[in-house]
Design a protein around this motif. Structure first.
Motif, PDB file in Angstrom:
ATOM      1  N   HIS A 114       0.816  -1.222   0.000  1.00  0.00           N
ATOM      2  CA  HIS A 114       0.000   0.000   0.000  1.00  0.00           C
ATOM      3  C   HIS A 114       0.843   1.263   0.000  1.00  0.00           C
ATOM      4  O   HIS A 114       0.361   2.325   0.374  1.00  0.00           O
ATOM      5  CB  HIS A 114      -0.937  -0.012   1.206  1.00  0.00           C
ATOM      6  N   GLN A 115       2.095   1.159  -0.433  1.00  0.00           N
ATOM      7  CA  GLN A 115       3.024   2.288  -0.326  1.00  0.00           C
ATOM      8  C   GLN A 115       2.527   3.549  -1.019  1.00  0.00           C
ATOM      9  O   GLN A 115       2.853   4.651  -0.601  1.00  0.00           O
ATOM     10  CB  GLN A 115       4.406   1.896  -0.865  1.00  0.00           C
ATOM     11  N   HIS A 116       1.712   3.399  -2.068  1.00  0.00           N
ATOM     12  CA  HIS A 116       1.305   4.593  -2.822  1.00  0.00           C
ATOM     13  C   HIS A 116       0.084   5.285  -2.216  1.00  0.00           C
ATOM     14  O   HIS A 116      -0.266   6.394  -2.598  1.00  0.00           O
ATOM     15  CB  HIS A 116       1.050   4.226  -4.283  1.00  0.00           C
ATOM     16  N   GLU A 117      -0.587   4.607  -1.256  1.00  0.00           N
ATOM     17  CA  GLU A 117      -1.764   5.234  -0.627  1.00  0.00           C
ATOM     18  C   GLU A 117      -1.442   5.817   0.739  1.00  0.00           C
ATOM     19  O   GLU A 117      -2.238   6.586   1.282  1.00  0.00           O
ATOM     20  CB  GLU A 117      -2.879   4.198  -0.403  1.00  0.00           C
ATOM     21  N   SER A 119       0.351   7.881   3.920  1.00  0.00           N
ATOM     22  CA  SER A 119       1.069   9.119   4.233  1.00  0.00           C
ATOM     23  C   SER A 119       2.257   8.755   5.128  1.00  0.00           C
ATOM     24  O   SER A 119       2.063   8.211   6.201  1.00  0.00           O
ATOM     25  CB  SER A 119       0.181  10.100   4.999  1.00  0.00           C
ATOM     26  N   LEU A 331      11.060  -3.026  -1.105  1.00  0.00           N
ATOM     27  CA  LEU A 331      11.016  -1.571  -0.916  1.00  0.00           C
ATOM     28  C   LEU A 331      12.143  -1.193   0.049  1.00  0.00           C
ATOM     29  O   LEU A 331      11.960  -1.205   1.258  1.00  0.00           O
ATOM     30  CB  LEU A 331       9.659  -1.165  -0.329  1.00  0.00           C
TER      31      LEU A 331
ATOM     32  N   LYS B   4       5.873  -9.932  -6.077  1.00  0.00           N
ATOM     33  CA  LYS B   4       5.062  -8.977  -5.316  1.00  0.00           C
ATOM     34  C   LYS B   4       4.386  -9.684  -4.147  1.00  0.00           C
ATOM     35  O   LYS B   4       3.767 -10.728  -4.329  1.00  0.00           O
ATOM     36  CB  LYS B   4       3.972  -8.416  -6.242  1.00  0.00           C
ATOM     37  N   LYS B 405       4.913  20.032   2.474  1.00  0.00           N
ATOM     38  CA  LYS B 405       4.767  18.588   2.565  1.00  0.00           C
ATOM     39  C   LYS B 405       4.163  18.203   3.913  1.00  0.00           C
ATOM     40  O   LYS B 405       3.396  17.243   4.015  1.00  0.00           O
ATOM     41  CB  LYS B 405       6.140  17.929   2.391  1.00  0.00           C
ATOM     42  N   TYR B 409       0.720  16.245   4.626  1.00  0.00           N
ATOM     43  CA  TYR B 409       0.641  15.065   5.493  1.00  0.00           C
ATOM     44  C   TYR B 409      -0.564  15.186   6.431  1.00  0.00           C
ATOM     45  O   TYR B 409      -1.354  14.255   6.588  1.00  0.00           O
ATOM     46  CB  TYR B 409       1.940  14.931   6.287  1.00  0.00           C
TER      47      TYR B 409
END
Lengths: 456, 456
Positions: A114-117, A119, A331, B4, B405, B409
């Motif tokens: 879920h790295q792209h969703e 914060s 990652l 993945k 940034k 956040y």
């Protein structure tokens, strides 16, 4: 089938009182986590074996519970493997899923997926059971809870400090006296430099990790076995044997650690101590522990461990900073820091010290006792009103049961009030309220009864 | 390994928002359970297969997840079985434990194991996940939660009525529109008498259970297959086809059920309807459903099932009265009654209708933004004070990150306030409070900032 039912060894049933006590600990930890901005995550009990295996060392892999594939589980097994009873090969073929072994690997998997969703820095907590096919003993179960909090995506020491404050808040609220031991993996790295045994670093860490159990002689023996000479061993035993307060320990380290990595670890430890120094409490004592190593884990910076000062029972909290937790899932370079409270040991200790607030063991507030079926209908009506006023209410269901047995039932559940409704009460439109602790009994209206019970 | 990462099909990760939503449902159910005097029980995820198997029918047994024995799991396997790939035989040999399949069987096991310590009637609730090796589809998962409440040790109809009130309270609080269908297994028994097919009772129940799906023609076909004649089939299809309100249905039953068991069921249903009639709400509609059968279960009296009136999605609650649940473990004649909310379907429905209160999705109250390391130390100090005042506080850890940034956040986490501490604030002893929703910014004291955030 006809045999006595039982549960698997190393697992436990938790009845009403036990759940209430455990929930009190979990709620305390959760509340502190929330106050520091941590948010909950829950992952499945079943994980793919490809996620679990290879993350906990060979010993760990053996302790992972595997789930048998459904249907024809031998489908992919070869005749030869079956004939030769090739367990190692067959284990990988008959099962694809396993039970969660800890909360850290599922956390890393989740962050990568879920790295792209998310914060970052991402603050998550997770309070769930884990399973290990270990030999059960005091304070060690096969099914037990971990209560983790991690922040990932920042290498700031501020976070190492905040976790210490969280640890303080939890133990203070639970009124437990603990010693929080801290160290830094970079200092152990520096020690390996200092004793010129960087190649035996893993063995060194393993040896330090059990120094408590095997004593100084045991350490010397192990270090000899892994090929260190007298000078090297002396340096390490001097280090381990150093006694002093936190400040003296830091000065001692300043003396011996003349290498970059060691200096960096020392600086971090000093800075951390400095940041949290003003916040101490009677319940939590912080001790720089030079022998603290936290096993062959993924830690690379600050490491923590807490033990009870009142009850002898392994560590009840562990944690530390890691630089590459999510690297195993592709990652890299995500620094993070985390802690994990051991619910089951904390529960065992609080039980031994009887440190639970009396209020958490409260059962129902009042037991309605109707004397016949007409009164039962009235009782149901009253109960509905009492419940809408926030009270916990039971109606005793069997009108023919003897009154004494009903009072005994109330007593067994710790219920302090009974309300009796017979023909007289029904016709008169009042209730008979009995305080089961004092024996006092009175006629009341519905409102008065609710007020009296609430204010008791 | 380098692939993945993923999770097993039919299982789910729950991120912060999802956990908050699910916790809201669980807390609502729990609170209602407490108000009716129910107390929590938790049983292990792993149960002995001897506890699980043989309780859910042959189909159920196939859906139980089995855990591979640790170590040499082929120890007790014979060469012949291996050679012949005798799956059925080997399954029993390579595994002794399985994953909990429901909460009812573990409850029965617990009651039998602890019968001498418990106060009867014993009211317990249990909210835990269960596992089934089923084919995943909409509203059906392999790992899902059940939320059970049972009272065992009394056959009083009062309890059947109280469970209905609990169902009403839960759905009312969740603001869900549902139809609660009720029936009584004794009425089905009476129907079998009436249609003179007592010997085909199990097949009759199975057919009624799927009447919804297969329609009247399908029912007729199935009944022919099991050997009923035209007269018998007509009686059953008349029964199934009867339309009317609850009162008319009761009168219809009074007409056709001239046998003891049927009369008893009718009396119970009538009495139950009578008891709960005054408590109805807009959210929950009670319907006597003559076709309700609840499959081949252990039920012997009242049966319940609830469905959403707004979203098409199987049953979201089921339950009923049983006379011999603990008999399977050697404790006969304990009557009880229970219900089970399906958390996952309720969650899916509330998601679809967006029925969550906004407050449950609140993250941290305020984000501290220190501009350098000295200010960071001050921020840690302030944060400690804010937290002791009950606020949820985060300190942004990396002073060098750009301010934009940091605001982003806060936005991503739904945080409404930021407090900035730079050199000016530090020297001046004040805080700069920014309302991130309005953009308004002001100098404040610590106390004023706390008050403003609390009252926002």
């Amino acid at each position: 089938m006809a045999g006595k039912p039982s549960i698997p060894s190393g697992t436990r049933d938790f009845g009403p009182e036990e759940v209430a006590k455990r929930q009190y600990i979990i709620d305390t930890i959760k509340q502190v986590y929330h106050r520091y901005g941590f948010q909950p995550l829950e992952t499945p009990v079943m994980e793919n074996l490809s996620t679990l295996l290879g993350k906990y060392g060979d010993e760990g892999d053996k302790l992972v519970y595997r789930i048998l594939n459904s249907g024809d589980f031998l489908k992919k097994a070869t005749d030869t493997d079956l004939q030769e009873r090739n367990i190692a090969q067959l284990a990988g073929v008959v099962s694809e899923k396993g039970l969660r072994y800890d909360l850290t690997v599922p956390f890393a998997r989740y962050v990568v997926m879920h790295q792209h969703e998310l914060s970052f820095p991402f603050r998550r907590y997770q309070i769930q059971p884990v399973w290990r096919a270990d030999r059960p003993q005091k304070g060690r179960y096969r099914e037990f809870y971990q209560c983790d909090a991690d922040v990932i995506g920042s290498n700031s020491l501020l976070l190492d400090a905040e976790l210490i404050l969280m640890i303080r808040d939890v133990f203070e609220q639970l009124r437990m006296n603990v010693t929080l031991r801290i160290n830094n993996r970079k200092i152990l790295d520096g020690l390996a430099h200092y004793a010129d045994c960087r190649e035996q670093f893993n063995e060194l860490v393993t040896t330090l990790d059990k120094a408590d159990k095997i004593g100084m002689e045991g350490v010397q023996k192990e270090l000899t076995t892994i090929g260190l000479n007298e000078e090297q061993i002396n340096k390490i035993t001097d280090y381990l044997g150093f006694r002093g307060d936190n400040k003296q320990k830091l000065h001692y380290l300043e003396n011996i650690l003349q290498n970059d990595i060691g200096r960096q670890g020392l600086e971090e430890l000093w800075e951390l101590k400095d940041r949290v120094a003003e916040y101490w409490s009677n319940h939590v004592e912080v001790e720089i522990d030079l022998s603290l190593a936290r096993g062959l884990s993924y830690y690379t910076g600050t490491i923590y461990e807490a033990v009870s000062r009142d009850v002898q029972m392994g560590s009840i909290l562990g944690g530390g900073r890691y630089d590459n937790l999510t690297g195993i899932f592709g990652l890299p370079n995500m620094s993070g820091v985390g802690i994990s409270f051991g619910l089951d040991r904390i529960y065992d200790i609080l039980n031994e010290l009887n440190l639970y607030p009396a209020t958490i063991l409260r059962s129902s507030d009042v037991l309605f006792i109707p004397f016949d079926l007409t009164c039962e209908k009235a009782a149901l009506h009253y109960a509905d009103e009492f419940r809408h006023n926030g009270l916990r209410v039971e109606v005793y269901p069997d009108v023919d049961t003897k009154l004494g047995k009903k009072f005994k039932y109330a007593d067994g559940k710790g219920i302090h009030f009974a309300i009796m409704i017979g023909e007289e009460e029904f016709k008169g439109g009042y209730l008979t309220l009995k305080n089961l602790q004092t024996g006092e009994q009175m006629k009341t209206s519905q409102k008065e009864a609710i007020d009296r019970i609430k204010s008791s």
